[in-house]
Write an enzyme that holds these catalytic residues in place. Structure first.
Site, PDB file in Angstrom:
ATOM      1  N   ASP A  37       4.267  -7.952  14.012  1.00 27.34           N
ATOM      2  CA  ASP A  37       4.723  -6.433  13.112  1.00 27.34           C
ATOM      3  C   ASP A  37       5.800  -5.905  13.259  1.00 27.34           C
ATOM      4  OD1 ASP A  37       3.071  -6.702  10.087  1.00 27.34           O
ATOM      5  OD2 ASP A  37       1.619  -5.228  11.158  1.00 27.34           O
ATOM      6  N   HIS A  93      -2.757  -9.856  14.941  1.00 26.98           N
ATOM      7  CA  HIS A  93      -2.960  -8.829  14.215  1.00 26.98           C
ATOM      8  C   HIS A  93      -4.526  -8.468  12.882  1.00 26.98           C
ATOM      9  CE1 HIS A  93      -2.396  -4.919  12.475  1.00 26.98           C
ATOM     10  NE2 HIS A  93      -1.288  -5.530  11.624  1.00 26.98           N
ATOM     11  N   HIS A 126       7.953 -10.320   9.452  1.00 28.10           N
ATOM     12  CA  HIS A 126       8.369  -9.926   8.408  1.00 28.10           C
ATOM     13  C   HIS A 126       8.927 -10.092   8.419  1.00 28.10           C
ATOM     14  CE1 HIS A 126       3.650  -8.430   6.895  1.00 28.10           C
ATOM     15  NE2 HIS A 126       4.339  -7.397   8.027  1.00 28.10           N
ATOM     16  N   HIS A 168       0.897  -1.195   0.167  1.00 26.93           N
ATOM     17  CA  HIS A 168      -0.534   0.352  -0.133  1.00 26.93           C
ATOM     18  C   HIS A 168       0.698   1.210  -0.145  1.00 26.93           C
ATOM     19  CE1 HIS A 168       0.117  -0.491   4.216  1.00 26.93           C
ATOM     20  NE2 HIS A 168      -0.825  -1.085   4.134  1.00 26.93           N
ATOM     21  N   TYR A 221      10.984   0.012   7.781  1.00 28.77           N
ATOM     22  CA  TYR A 221       9.655  -0.918   7.897  1.00 28.77           C
ATOM     23  C   TYR A 221       9.441   0.125   9.575  1.00 28.77           C
ATOM     24  CZ  TYR A 221       6.268  -4.012   9.460  1.00 28.77           C
ATOM     25  OH  TYR A 221       5.130  -4.067   9.775  1.00 28.77           O
ATOM     26  N   ASP A 231      -2.886  -9.388   5.828  1.00 29.44           N
ATOM     27  CA  ASP A 231      -1.285 -10.358   5.007  1.00 29.44           C
ATOM     28  C   ASP A 231      -0.992 -11.510   6.140  1.00 29.44           C
ATOM     29  OD1 ASP A 231      -1.127  -7.619   7.321  1.00 29.44           O
ATOM     30  OD2 ASP A 231       1.236  -7.335   7.285  1.00 29.44           O
ATOM     31  N   GLU A 233      -4.184  -7.164  10.442  1.00 32.77           N
ATOM     32  CA  GLU A 233      -4.438  -6.626   9.493  1.00 32.77           C
ATOM     33  C   GLU A 233      -3.903  -7.931   8.129  1.00 32.77           C
ATOM     34  OE1 GLU A 233      -1.534  -3.627   9.071  1.00 32.77           O
ATOM     35  OE2 GLU A 233      -2.352  -3.268   6.865  1.00 32.77           O
ATOM     36  N   HIS A 266       0.835  -2.105  15.582  1.00 37.95           N
ATOM     37  CA  HIS A 266       0.329  -0.303  14.783  1.00 37.95           C
ATOM     38  C   HIS A 266      -0.492  -0.191  15.047  1.00 37.95           C
ATOM     39  CE1 HIS A 266       0.405  -1.488  10.197  1.00 37.95           C
ATOM     40  NE2 HIS A 266       0.281  -3.178  11.091  1.00 37.95           N
TER      41      HIS A 266
HETATM   42 FE1  FEO Z   1       0.534  -4.633  10.172  1.00 40.48          FE
HETATM   43 FE2  FEO Z   1       2.543  -7.300   8.590  1.00 40.48          FE
HETATM   44  O1  FEO Z   1       0.416  -5.740   8.945  1.00 40.48           O
END
Ligand code: FEO
Length: 386
Positions: free
Chosen positions: A163, A78, A222, A24, A191, A82, A80, A144
């Site tokens: 994250d 989390h 990640h 994004h 990051y 991903d 989100e 986050h």
């Molecule tokens: Fe906040 Fe890697 O997602």
């Protein structure tokens, strides 16, 4: 596709997104990974999943260790997508699995997926026994998203940090002692600058909270897993979260006919004469997410744009929107630019910067094309500030 052993009974079963180049808007020139972890104990447990289009890769890796239908517990650190994108498939394959998340995680997952899964919301400090191992839940709101949490497993001394401490980095190597540390640290810094920076106060609280925890492995969500350089990445986070800067000036600019660029170079020269490290980045050639990596340790953020239709250039407006959203603190700023007949962009930028908490120490404007004398005088004025 095979699982990779992290520690006895603990496996990495994530997905590698080799060709992702935009997360994004964040330029992911090295791709990324979505790290999921499988724990084989009396209760077979999956921690996090992957982006939906890599679910079959994750399932293949799980199958190399165990039949995924045997999963008893799923932990979602989390919401989100991903990290939660593989949940619908996993919950279909293992419909009786209990799904552990934070209370806000339950709300978020219900809102995202409209499913009535077997939710088990966990508060900070609660412990889940898997058999020989235990998972300690630590809520980390706003690092986050509001739902974020991390999980610590004392048996193995592993922090599943989601994250936090991650990097957008695709590689076949999984651990920090297998991959060049300078690249891993650079990507972790990028990051932090692009994702975590606005939540630095919350990060500081978490860093205090984990001080007493014995961490041997940081299994992030990640990129590379930390096992040799745990101290280095925690120390990096301490420095970035404190908004610590060094004697460094970042000069970000765009230019139409090279006049603003000439001013940028004169300003850079003054900083260098005063012993500053500098970084000179044109918005025409540098991605805003890479520029943010330089913001993180810069004492001065200098912003240059010529006038276009009485405003700053649109490239600068986009950069400022991004920069100010990420809210770096304790930075000084110099605003500069050339103009034809109305230097309104200077005031526009300076006001925006001041309202966002920057200490604007100078505004500099030069009409049309700066002469050598103009540039000398600019150099002298900047030198006078340093
Ligand atoms: Fe906040 Fe890697 O997602």
């Amino acid at each position: 596709m095979k699982a990779i052993k992290v520690k006895e009974g603990v496996y990495w079963v994530g997905g590698i997104d080799w060709n992702l180049r935009s997360f994004h808007g964040y330029l992911t020139q090295r791709g990324t990974t979505y790290n999921a972890y499988l724990i084989i104990d009396e209760k077979i447990t999956l921690i996090d999943t992957v982006k939906s289009y890599l679910t079959s890769e994750m399932l293949d890796r799980i199958r190399s260790v165990v039949d995924p239908s045997k999963i008893d517990y799923v932990v979602c650190n989390h919401v989100e997508m991903d990290h939660s994108g593989g949940l619908p498939e996993i919950m279909k394959i293992a419909p009786n699995a209990a799904l552990f998340c934070s209370p806000k995680g339950e709300t978020g997952l219900r809102e995202h997926y409209k499913e009535n899964w077997n939710f088990k919301p966990m508060e900070s400090g609660t412990v889940l026994n898997l058999g020989k191992r235990n998972l300690h839940f630590i809520l980390t709101p706003m690092v986050h998203w509001p739902d974020n949490m991390v999980v610590y497993m004392p048996e193995g001394k592993i922090l599943f940090s989601n994250d936090a401490f991650g990097q957008h980095l695709a590689s076949s190597e999984r651990f920090d002692d297998e991959y060049p540390l300078d690249i891993t640290m650079l990507e972790a810094r990028k990051y932090y600058a692009n994702i975590v920076l606005p939540y630095s106060k919350q990060v500081q609280k978490i860093l205090v909270g984990i001080t007493d925890i014995d961490i041997e492995i940081i299994a992030d969500s990640h990129g590379i897993i930390w096992r040799k350089h745990v101290k280095e990445i925690i120390s990096g986070y301490k420095s970035w979260a404190s908004n610590e800067t060094r004697k460094k000036a970042l000069i970000v600019y765009d230019t139409m006919w090279h006049s603003t660029e000439a001013m940028a170079l004169a300003i850079q020269d003054a900083f260098e004469q005063s012993g500053y490290v500098t970084s000179l980045l044109s918005l025409q050639y540098n991605h805003i997410s890479d520029i943010m990596t330089e913001v993180i340790d810069s004492e001065y953020i200098c912003i240059g744009s010529p006038t276009l239709n009485g405003r700053m250039l649109p490239t600068m407006a986009a950069f400022l929107t991004y920069l100010l959203g990420l809210a770096p603190k304790n930075r000084k700023s110099i605003v500069f630019g050339s103009y034809g007949w109305g230097p309104k962009q200077i005031e526009e930028i300076a006001t925006t910067m001041t309202e966002s908490g920057f200490n604007v120490v100078a505004t500099e404007k030069i009409k049309y094309v700066p002469s050598a004398e103009d540039l000398d005088a600019l150099r002298v004025r900047i030198l006078g500030l340093l």
